[in-house]
Design a protein around this motif. Structure first.
Motif, PDB file in Angstrom:
ATOM      1  N   CYS A  22     -95.031 138.075 -14.407  1.00 16.73           N
ATOM      2  CA  CYS A  22     -94.727 136.773 -13.812  1.00 16.73           C
ATOM      3  C   CYS A  22     -93.258 136.799 -13.413  1.00 16.73           C
ATOM      4  O   CYS A  22     -92.382 136.900 -14.283  1.00 16.73           O
ATOM      5  N   ALA A  23     -93.011 136.712 -12.119  1.00 17.65           N
ATOM      6  CA  ALA A  23     -91.645 136.729 -11.598  1.00 17.65           C
ATOM      7  C   ALA A  23     -91.216 135.308 -11.275  1.00 17.65           C
ATOM      8  O   ALA A  23     -91.912 134.591 -10.559  1.00 17.65           O
ATOM      9  N   ALA A  24     -90.067 134.906 -11.814  1.00 13.34           N
ATOM     10  CA  ALA A  24     -89.550 133.557 -11.597  1.00 13.34           C
ATOM     11  C   ALA A  24     -88.336 133.605 -10.686  1.00 13.34           C
ATOM     12  O   ALA A  24     -87.558 134.554 -10.704  1.00 13.34           O
ATOM     13  N   THR A  27     -84.498 129.171 -10.755  1.00 16.85           N
ATOM     14  CA  THR A  27     -84.332 128.426 -11.991  1.00 16.85           C
ATOM     15  C   THR A  27     -83.463 129.203 -12.968  1.00 16.85           C
ATOM     16  O   THR A  27     -83.357 130.423 -12.860  1.00 16.85           O
ATOM     17  N   SER A  28     -82.848 128.457 -13.905  1.00 14.97           N
ATOM     18  CA  SER A  28     -82.086 129.105 -14.973  1.00 14.97           C
ATOM     19  C   SER A  28     -83.067 129.606 -16.017  1.00 14.97           C
ATOM     20  O   SER A  28     -83.254 129.006 -17.064  1.00 14.97           O
ATOM     21  N   PHE A  29     -83.631 130.721 -15.744  1.00 13.54           N
ATOM     22  CA  PHE A  29     -84.797 131.229 -16.449  1.00 13.54           C
ATOM     23  C   PHE A  29     -84.580 131.380 -17.943  1.00 13.54           C
ATOM     24  O   PHE A  29     -85.460 131.071 -18.746  1.00 13.54           O
ATOM     25  N   ARG A  30     -83.402 131.842 -18.344  1.00 14.60           N
ATOM     26  CA  ARG A  30     -83.214 132.230 -19.743  1.00 14.60           C
ATOM     27  C   ARG A  30     -83.308 131.064 -20.714  1.00 14.60           C
ATOM     28  O   ARG A  30     -83.498 131.251 -21.908  1.00 14.60           O
ATOM     29  N   ILE A  69     -96.978 139.027 -25.409  1.00 18.60           N
ATOM     30  CA  ILE A  69     -96.140 138.415 -24.382  1.00 18.60           C
ATOM     31  C   ILE A  69     -94.695 138.832 -24.613  1.00 18.60           C
ATOM     32  O   ILE A  69     -94.243 138.949 -25.764  1.00 18.60           O
ATOM     33  N   SER A  70     -93.978 139.064 -23.527  1.00 16.91           N
ATOM     34  CA  SER A  70     -92.574 139.447 -23.629  1.00 16.91           C
ATOM     35  C   SER A  70     -91.841 138.926 -22.405  1.00 16.91           C
ATOM     36  O   SER A  70     -92.459 138.470 -21.439  1.00 16.91           O
ATOM     37  N   ARG A  71     -90.507 138.994 -22.470  1.00 14.11           N
ATOM     38  CA  ARG A  71     -89.726 138.521 -21.331  1.00 14.11           C
ATOM     39  C   ARG A  71     -88.500 139.397 -21.139  1.00 14.11           C
ATOM     40  O   ARG A  71     -87.998 140.000 -22.085  1.00 14.11           O
ATOM     41  N   ASP A  72     -88.030 139.406 -19.896  1.00 14.33           N
ATOM     42  CA  ASP A  72     -86.800 140.108 -19.533  1.00 14.33           C
ATOM     43  C   ASP A  72     -85.972 139.111 -18.749  1.00 14.33           C
ATOM     44  O   ASP A  72     -86.218 138.879 -17.561  1.00 14.33           O
ATOM     45  N   LYS A  75     -84.160 140.136 -15.492  1.00 14.94           N
ATOM     46  CA  LYS A  75     -85.021 140.280 -14.316  1.00 14.94           C
ATOM     47  C   LYS A  75     -85.792 139.011 -13.997  1.00 14.94           C
ATOM     48  O   LYS A  75     -86.530 138.969 -13.010  1.00 14.94           O
ATOM     49  N   LYS A  76     -85.665 138.004 -14.864  1.00 13.45           N
ATOM     50  CA  LYS A  76     -86.435 136.754 -14.712  1.00 13.45           C
ATOM     51  C   LYS A  76     -87.928 137.055 -14.664  1.00 13.45           C
ATOM     52  O   LYS A  76     -88.648 136.579 -13.781  1.00 13.45           O
ATOM     53  N   MET A  77     -88.364 137.835 -15.627  1.00 13.97           N
ATOM     54  CA  MET A  77     -89.757 138.242 -15.683  1.00 13.97           C
ATOM     55  C   MET A  77     -90.358 137.907 -17.050  1.00 13.97           C
ATOM     56  O   MET A  77     -89.678 137.983 -18.081  1.00 13.97           O
ATOM     57  N   VAL A  78     -91.621 137.571 -17.034  1.00 13.31           N
ATOM     58  CA  VAL A  78     -92.411 137.450 -18.261  1.00 13.31           C
ATOM     59  C   VAL A  78     -93.639 138.331 -18.089  1.00 13.31           C
ATOM     60  O   VAL A  78     -94.236 138.376 -17.011  1.00 13.31           O
TER      61      VAL A  78
END
Length: 113
Positions: A22-24, A27-30, A69-72, A75-78
């Motif tokens: 999932c690419a975001a 937005t301030s993703f973090r 589930i994980s996030r980076d 990269k603004k990715m989940v």
């Protein structure tokens, strides 16, 4: 404008694996919590997994021990790593920012022999 784009779905045999992304953007993703939902034909959309800004995770009972589930944030990715897939995992998978109206367009996962 906030945008979420899912990818990585496909056709896989029972017992196989897929990784959804999932690419975001916009937005301030973090600082945000993100969840994966899924919806099968004739069924309500259901929560699959979620991850908070502090990396706390939660899972539906039906996927515990099989999905991760994980996030980076850089990269603004989940991601949703799905292992030991079953036919009942077949659905369209969506990512969403928790407590928002922002959803991706979905990616189809089909588990079939």
């Amino acid at each position: 404008q906030v945008q979420l784009v899912e990818s990585g779905g496909g056709l896989v045999q029972p017992g196989g694996s897929l990784r959804l992304s999932c690419a975001a953007s916009g937005t301030s993703f973090r600082t945000l919590s993100v969840s994966w939902y899924r919806q099968s034909p004739g069924k309500q959309r259901e929560l699959v997994a979620g991850i908070t800004s502090s990396y706390r995770t939660n899972y539906a009972d039906s996927v515990k021990g099989r999905f991760t589930i994980s996030r980076d944030n850089a990269k603004k990715m989940v991601y949703l790593q799905m292992n030991s897939l079953k036919p009942e995992d077949t659905a369209v998978y969506y990512c969403t920012i928790v407590a928002s109206d922002y959803w991706g367009q979905g990616t189809q996962v089909t588990v079939s022999s």
